[in-house]
Design an enzyme around this catalytic site. Structure first.
Site, PDB file in Angstrom:
ATOM      1  N   ALA A  25       0.684  -1.219  -0.095  1.00  0.00           N
ATOM      2  CA  ALA A  25       0.046  -0.001   0.030  1.00  0.00           C
ATOM      3  C   ALA A  25       0.861   1.201   0.136  1.00  0.00           C
ATOM      4  O   ALA A  25       2.070   1.391   0.645  1.00  0.00           O
ATOM      5  CB  ALA A  25      -0.862  -0.047   1.070  1.00  0.00           C
ATOM      6  N   PHE A  26       0.336   2.403  -0.475  1.00  0.00           N
ATOM      7  CA  PHE A  26       1.440   3.636  -0.722  1.00  0.00           C
ATOM      8  C   PHE A  26       1.497   4.114   0.755  1.00  0.00           C
ATOM      9  O   PHE A  26       2.577   4.671   1.057  1.00  0.00           O
ATOM     10  CB  PHE A  26       0.528   4.622  -1.370  1.00  0.00           C
ATOM     11  CG  PHE A  26      -0.390   5.351  -0.927  1.00  0.00           C
ATOM     12  CD1 PHE A  26      -1.735   4.972  -0.718  1.00  0.00           C
ATOM     13  CD2 PHE A  26       0.092   6.587  -0.608  1.00  0.00           C
ATOM     14  CE1 PHE A  26      -2.584   5.877  -0.131  1.00  0.00           C
ATOM     15  CE2 PHE A  26      -0.974   7.479   0.190  1.00  0.00           C
ATOM     16  CZ  PHE A  26      -2.185   7.126   0.523  1.00  0.00           C
ATOM     17  N   LYS A  27       0.632   3.759   1.716  1.00  0.00           N
ATOM     18  CA  LYS A  27       1.010   4.386   3.172  1.00  0.00           C
ATOM     19  C   LYS A  27       2.181   3.746   3.688  1.00  0.00           C
ATOM     20  O   LYS A  27       2.620   4.292   4.858  1.00  0.00           O
ATOM     21  CB  LYS A  27      -0.287   3.755   3.956  1.00  0.00           C
ATOM     22  CG  LYS A  27      -1.526   4.508   3.692  1.00  0.00           C
ATOM     23  CD  LYS A  27      -2.709   4.159   4.417  1.00  0.00           C
ATOM     24  CE  LYS A  27      -3.869   4.996   4.211  1.00  0.00           C
ATOM     25  NZ  LYS A  27      -4.461   4.675   3.124  1.00  0.00           N
ATOM     26  N   ASP A  28       2.863   2.670   3.285  1.00  0.00           N
ATOM     27  CA  ASP A  28       4.059   2.119   3.571  1.00  0.00           C
ATOM     28  C   ASP A  28       5.163   3.504   3.792  1.00  0.00           C
ATOM     29  O   ASP A  28       5.860   3.553   4.617  1.00  0.00           O
ATOM     30  CB  ASP A  28       4.841   1.316   2.750  1.00  0.00           C
ATOM     31  CG  ASP A  28       4.173  -0.002   2.854  1.00  0.00           C
ATOM     32  OD1 ASP A  28       3.798  -0.463   4.091  1.00  0.00           O
ATOM     33  OD2 ASP A  28       4.151  -0.898   1.914  1.00  0.00           O
TER      34      ASP A  28
ATOM     35  N   ALA B 275       4.247   5.700   6.779  1.00  0.00           N
ATOM     36  CA  ALA B 275       4.501   4.970   7.863  1.00  0.00           C
ATOM     37  C   ALA B 275       6.077   4.479   8.505  1.00  0.00           C
ATOM     38  O   ALA B 275       6.547   4.661   9.406  1.00  0.00           O
ATOM     39  CB  ALA B 275       3.782   3.557   8.021  1.00  0.00           C
TER      40      ALA B 275
END
Ligand SMILES: *Cc1c(COP(=O)(O)O)cnc(C)c1O
Length: 431
Positions: free
Chosen positions: A105-108, A111
């Protein structure tokens, strides 16, 4: 760089404090006091830099007083340790794939960057302890669990709605162990979110050092601007106007792109594409911002009725709606059209998208009818395998399993069932 609260510009803190606090005490989002500006010459030369070098140059002014250069370089290298391929789809349209990180996910990126900033602050002060408390509807939990795994002095508590996340998402957040604890809530995402909010306001929990890790935190928000630097690096050679379409839910990702735009990044136009949760497209149409209850769609990571980062976009454009409209367009698409587009992308271009990316593509096509002197880019924010129940029947084909999840089905799920705020509180105090 100082950061002020959007609720009170006289309240200012440095980068470290803003990261640790998440939100200002008056509940305002933090916002950089000055937007650094890079001139044309900087951008022209930027194409000769590595991704990591360019990311370093652009993010440095935001962290300068709080993180030394060598440490910032290390944090960026560790954050950007996977690929960001720009895939050619058709004629003048490309897809920037943001799903090659550990949780697909692009949220990596956000985070990993935030986790390493906290690890750095804790290494300066070995007695420091933080507890990250976060509610997830799916993707945030996995990215946070992976990003913060094994970071010194940080305990992570993730709340997720029981049976309302996909199997892969659940395994990503319940199988890490170590400093990561998953709490399974009998309820909806909104119930999880409400409990988290309550905990942040609870005086009894003040000494736990609770920190949020959602996209309102500047250490998750700001590094998302890296994606747009990479688009420019790859496409500047064509010397055409670049138009970028961002599938948007809480509007953190596109707000970071617009921050880069205000720093001078030569991207010509921006599209905020949403699902049926059309609060922002409606605002563009009517000039009235009306928060709504979220409705459920197949692009569930964007089921947001009151996007938390939208105030940052308004601030970036100094409340000037006309200048906002010159730079940004916003459109909403329902599930039926999204499914049709997924099918067409596969049939005509042999490209397997997932619902969020398909909405990005639709936004691009809605805005630009003639690509003869333009280049369009849409973002693919998750790997299609994360939405295989939707995608496989539509394309009538199997999605290849990426290496990141090859072993996940063999891992053991561990979660704590929580049925009330009282139980959450007891859990936080006793751990
Ligand atoms: C979180 C998420 C989005 C929305 O990003 P925002 O920054 O909240 O606008 C889009 N797609 C996927 C797959 C996501 O996980």
């Amino acid at each position: 760089m100082k950061y002020y609260s959007l609720e009170n510009k006289d309240y200012k803190v440095d980068f470290k404090d803003a990261v640790l606090k998440g939100l200002a005490p008056d509940k305002g989002l933090f916002f950089p006091e000055k937007i650094p500006y890079f001139d044309k010459d900087f951008w022209e030369k930027s194409i000769f830099k590595t991704k990591q070098e360019l990311a370093f140059d652009v993010v440095k002014p935001f962290t300068e007083e709080c993180i030394d250069e060598a440490s910032l370089k290390r944090i960026i290298n560790e954050t950007l340790s996977f690929d960001f391929p720009l895939v050619h789809i058709e004629e003048s349209i490309y897809c920037l794939e943001l799903f090659h990180g550990p949780t697909l996910a692009f949220k990596d990126v956000g985070a990993r960057f935030m986790a390493r900033c906290l690890g750095y602050f804790n290494s300066e002060n070995l007695k420091a302890k933080n507890t990250i408390l976060v509610a997830t509807s799916g993707d945030t939990g996995g990215a946070v669990a992976d990003g913060f795994l094994g970071i010194d002095g940080v305990e992570v508590v993730i709340l997720y709605p029981s049976k309302k996340v996909s199997l892969i998402q659940e395994l990503q957040l319940t199988t890490q162990g170590k400093n990561i604890k998953a709490l399974e809530i009998e309820g909806t995402f909104d119930d999880c979110q409400d409990m988290v909010k309550k905990a942040f306001l609870d005086k009894d929990l003040e000494n736990l050092g609770l920190t949020s890790a959602n996209s309102i935190n500047i250490a998750r928000w700001i590094p998302q601007l890296f994606y747009y630097l990479f688009i420019y690096q790859d496409l500047a050679q064509f010397r055409k106007d670049i138009i970028v379409s961002v599938p948007s839910g809480n509007f953190g990702n596109i707000a970071a792109g617009l921050l880069a735009y205000k720093m001078g990044l030569p991207i010509h136009h921006w599209i905020a594409a949403t699902n049926a949760n059309d609060t922002v497209p409606k605002f563009f149409e009517t000039g009235i911002y009306e928060a709504k209850k979220s409705v459920q769609t197949i692009s569930n990571a964007m089921d947001v009725g009151n996007p938390s980062n939208f105030p940052r976009i308004i601030e970036l454009f100094k409340n000037d709606i006309n200048s906002l409209k010159n730079a940004v367009s916003s459109f909403s698409f329902n599930d039926t059209i999204t499914k049709e587009q997924l099918a067409t992308l596969y049939k005509n271009h042999n490209y397997i998208a997932e619902p969020h990316g398909a909405i990005g593509y639709l936004g691009l096509k809605e805005k630009v009818k003639d690509f003869s002197n333009k280049i369009g880019v849409f973002l693919e924010t998750a790997h299609p395998i994360k939405f295989l129940d939707e995608v496989e029947p539509i394309i009538n084909a199997k999605i290849n399993e990426p290496y990141q999840i090859k072993n996940i089905y063999n891992k053991e799920k561990k979660s704590y069932i929580i049925t009330s705020y009282k139980e959450l509180k007891e859990f936080l105090v006793s751990n």
